[in-house]
Structures are given as C-alpha cells and as structure tokens.
Design a protein around this motif. Structure first.
Motif, PDB file in Angstrom:
ATOM      1  N   ILE A   1       0.839  -1.206   0.000  1.00 30.33           N
ATOM      2  CA  ILE A   1       0.000   0.000   0.000  1.00 30.33           C
ATOM      3  C   ILE A   1       0.872   1.254   0.000  1.00 30.33           C
ATOM      4  O   ILE A   1       0.590   2.217  -0.716  1.00 30.33           O
ATOM      5  CB  ILE A   1      -0.960  -0.012   1.210  1.00 30.33           C
ATOM      6  N   ARG A   2       1.952   1.239   0.789  1.00 30.25           N
ATOM      7  CA  ARG A   2       2.861   2.393   0.790  1.00 30.25           C
ATOM      8  C   ARG A   2       3.428   2.633  -0.607  1.00 30.25           C
ATOM      9  O   ARG A   2       3.524   3.772  -1.066  1.00 30.25           O
ATOM     10  CB  ARG A   2       4.004   2.166   1.776  1.00 30.25           C
TER      11      ARG A   2
ATOM     12  N   ALA B   1       1.996   1.789  -3.372  1.00 29.74           N
ATOM     13  CA  ALA B   1       0.896   2.262  -4.226  1.00 29.74           C
ATOM     14  C   ALA B   1       0.599   3.736  -3.976  1.00 29.74           C
ATOM     15  O   ALA B   1       0.157   4.456  -4.871  1.00 29.74           O
ATOM     16  CB  ALA B   1      -0.358   1.411  -3.977  1.00 29.74           C
ATOM     17  N   MET B   2       0.859   4.206  -2.733  1.00 27.40           N
ATOM     18  CA  MET B   2       0.589   5.604  -2.404  1.00 27.40           C
ATOM     19  C   MET B   2       1.636   6.531  -3.011  1.00 27.40           C
ATOM     20  O   MET B   2       1.391   7.722  -3.173  1.00 27.40           O
ATOM     21  CB  MET B   2       0.612   5.803  -0.887  1.00 27.40           C
ATOM     22  N   THR B   3       2.816   5.992  -3.301  1.00 27.62           N
ATOM     23  CA  THR B   3       3.911   6.872  -3.688  1.00 27.62           C
ATOM     24  C   THR B   3       4.431   6.603  -5.108  1.00 27.62           C
ATOM     25  O   THR B   3       5.218   7.390  -5.618  1.00 27.62           O
ATOM     26  CB  THR B   3       5.085   6.741  -2.686  1.00 27.62           C
TER      27      THR B   3
ATOM     28  N   ALA C   1       0.664   1.759  -7.828  1.00 29.48           N
ATOM     29  CA  ALA C   1      -0.754   2.082  -7.648  1.00 29.48           C
ATOM     30  C   ALA C   1      -1.587   1.374  -8.706  1.00 29.48           C
ATOM     31  O   ALA C   1      -2.656   0.828  -8.417  1.00 29.48           O
ATOM     32  CB  ALA C   1      -0.973   3.593  -7.726  1.00 29.48           C
TER      33      ALA C   1
END
Lengths: 194, 194
Positions: free
Chosen positions: B114-115, B117-119, B124
């Motif tokens: 998830i980290r 995908a956030m950055t 993502a």
C-alpha cells in the motif's frame, strides 16, 4: 532571541511577514511536531511578536492548516458540522470533504502530507496529533460522540479519498459527488447519531 | 526460451521450485503489472511448465497474493462472503479483515504494498488492477452488488486499517476487534444489501 526583534527593512503586517510566519511555522512543526509547537515558538522563529501571529492565523491549528496548505481548516469543519440540524451532519460532512478535495490545488498538498505520513513515522505522528487533537476530538467532544465513532467516520472518508484520488479505483474515481453523498452520508450520520 | 527447459539439478515439485516460481512471478508482476501478467509468462520466466504453476497456485490471483505475501487471498474473501446468510456478510467481512491483518507477519507486506501504491504510479496501477479485478468486482458480481457500493465498503475497511496500523489514531489503534466488528459491520452490511 527576542520576540520583538525584527529583521531590518521589514514592515510589520506586510504580505511578506505573513509568508515568513508560515515558513517559520513549517520549520517549527517539522522540528517539534504539532503538539509541542507553540504560537510563541513560531513567533520567535519568525522574529515577530506573537500577537502578530494571532492576528494573521487566530490559532495554532489555523497556522498548521495554512502552513501545510491543508484544504481542511478545522474551524470550518467544526462550524459546518455544528451549524444546522443534527440529522443532516452526515450529508454536510460528506459534501464538505468532497468539495474541498475536488480542487487539485487544495487536494495535492493534503495528499502530499498523507503520503509522508504513510512512509515516515515523524510525519505520521505530526499528522496524527493534528487530525485527532485539532479536528476529530474537538468535533467529537462538541457533539458528545465517542472518539472511536468519529474515527470510524474519519476512516470512511479517508478511505474514499484514497480510493478516489490515489488508487483511482473505478467507478469511485469518476463518480458524481452527489452520488457519493447519497451513498456515504448515511454511514457518517450513523456514526454521529446512533 | 522454452517452457519445458529446466536448470540442471532441480527436481520438479521441490520446495525450491515453488520459491523460484514466486520469485519469477514477482519479476513478471513488477514488469508487466497484474492485468498483463499471465501464468504462462510466469512459467516461462521460472523455466517450468505452466501446469506446475497451476499445481502450486491454482490461479494468477493466488500467485499474486503469495508473491506479494498478501494476507488476503481473494478466494478466501469471496468464499467467506458467499458462505453463510446474506445478512451476516458485514460481520463476516469485518471480522475476516481484522483477523488477517492482526498478525504483523501478514500485515506488514500488505502495508508495504500500500505504501508503494501511495507513492508510485506503477505500484498504484498494479494494486488497483488486483484489488478491483481479483477482489472487488468478483465479490460484487457474485453478489449482485453495484461496483461503487463495494468500493465504499473497501474504502471503509482500507481507512480503518490505515487509521489503526499506519496513522495509529487512538482509540482506533488499540480498540478491541469485537468492538470494531460491532461498530463497522452495519456499515458494510448496508453497502452489500440496501
């Protein structure tokens, strides 16, 4: 360092002063975190009188929101929720959050802060202190809602913003705001009233 | 590169083969994303027969979940939701998600994904394709729920996991799982049934 000392040639109350207070605030928040930072400390760092900081930004929460260019000023959220009938809180909150995050210029700085919070413990701690103390607990206490319930409401809207603007899940990303209000308002309303 | 060619000295079906298929899958997913990757392509990269990949992992979704050490195997989620009465879906889903994310060994790889995908846009996109095609749309279509509603449910649980494990908001972070089930299950249930 005296709080009344000023750099030569700067007039108190100029647009420049305001910008310098914000720049000082960013340094102070980054170094000390939200909870430990004070208006007095920010004034000292900016080399202005604390009264001038209050004149421009009212509260520490207000400085923080502007310093990090957050689209959600806690005062605005609190007043939006408290004004108007209790049974309309869910709808008012969902509509407000979708509205302030609809504009990239206000949304992107907030997403940048969230990205930092997701990947850096220090940023997470600052974000956590601000979100809980300046926003969630204040709203919860003003309305007599348990903190856990308001964090459930926060989680719903936080997840929607991530799904819509970061992960870009369809159909969430392209959904009409009013359709989302209809879908999400009853969830938020339940957390605030049940 | 032939799909039947093998490196010398390796027996088909050894634990080593399984690990090498996962390593190959990670390379293929990273390069091609979830949607474009195929079992055949992963087999080619691992220099094994595609039947062996199916033997170990059944589906591409299964390989992905294991390759990225995701705690949520889509098959498990789908079967948990479909088995049992419809009116218990909210409770079953909340309990399942809290259970599989309670253990750091399964939670941390998911948070790492998830980290990313956030950055990172590429991560993502891979996360989005997997979450929607392998998980959300399948559940939604199996149950006849509109995709937007299932993404609202996803957003609620995604937000709860972020608040609990990344932002560590109290009291959410320390809340008893059963208290969270009681608070969140009606929200999820409403998205699935109303």
């Amino acid at each position: 360092m005296s709080t009344i000392k000023r750099r030569p040639g700067r007039r108190p109350g100029s647009a420049d002063t305001r910008g310098e207070i914000l720049a000082a605030a960013r340094r102070v928040f980054a170094e000390m975190g939200f909870d430990k930072a004070t208006v007095r400390g920010i004034a000292r760092e900016a080399q202005v009188d604390p009264a001038l900081v209050h004149h421009y930004f009212d509260t520490k929460e207000g400085i923080f929101a502007e310093a990090l260019r957050l689209p959600l000023n806690p005062e605005l959220v609190v007043s939006t929720l408290l004004e108007g009938p209790r049974e309309g809180i869910g709808e008012r909150l969902v509509r407000l959050i979708l509205k302030v995050t609809a504009v990239p210029e206000t949304r992107e700085p907030m997403l940048a802060l969230i990205r930092s919070a997701m990947t850096h413990d220090h940023a997470a701690s600052m974000f956590r202190d601000f979100v809980t103390n300046a926003l969630l607990y204040r709203v919860a206490d003003a309305l007599g809602v348990p903190h856990l319930r308001i964090e459930a409401a926060f989680s719903q809207m936080f997840g929607v913003l991530m799904a819509r603007y970061v992960l870009k899940l369809e159909p969430m990303a392209g959904a009409d705001p009013e359709e989302l209000v209809e879908l999400l308002a009853p969830t938020i309303q339940r957390y605030f009233t049940e």
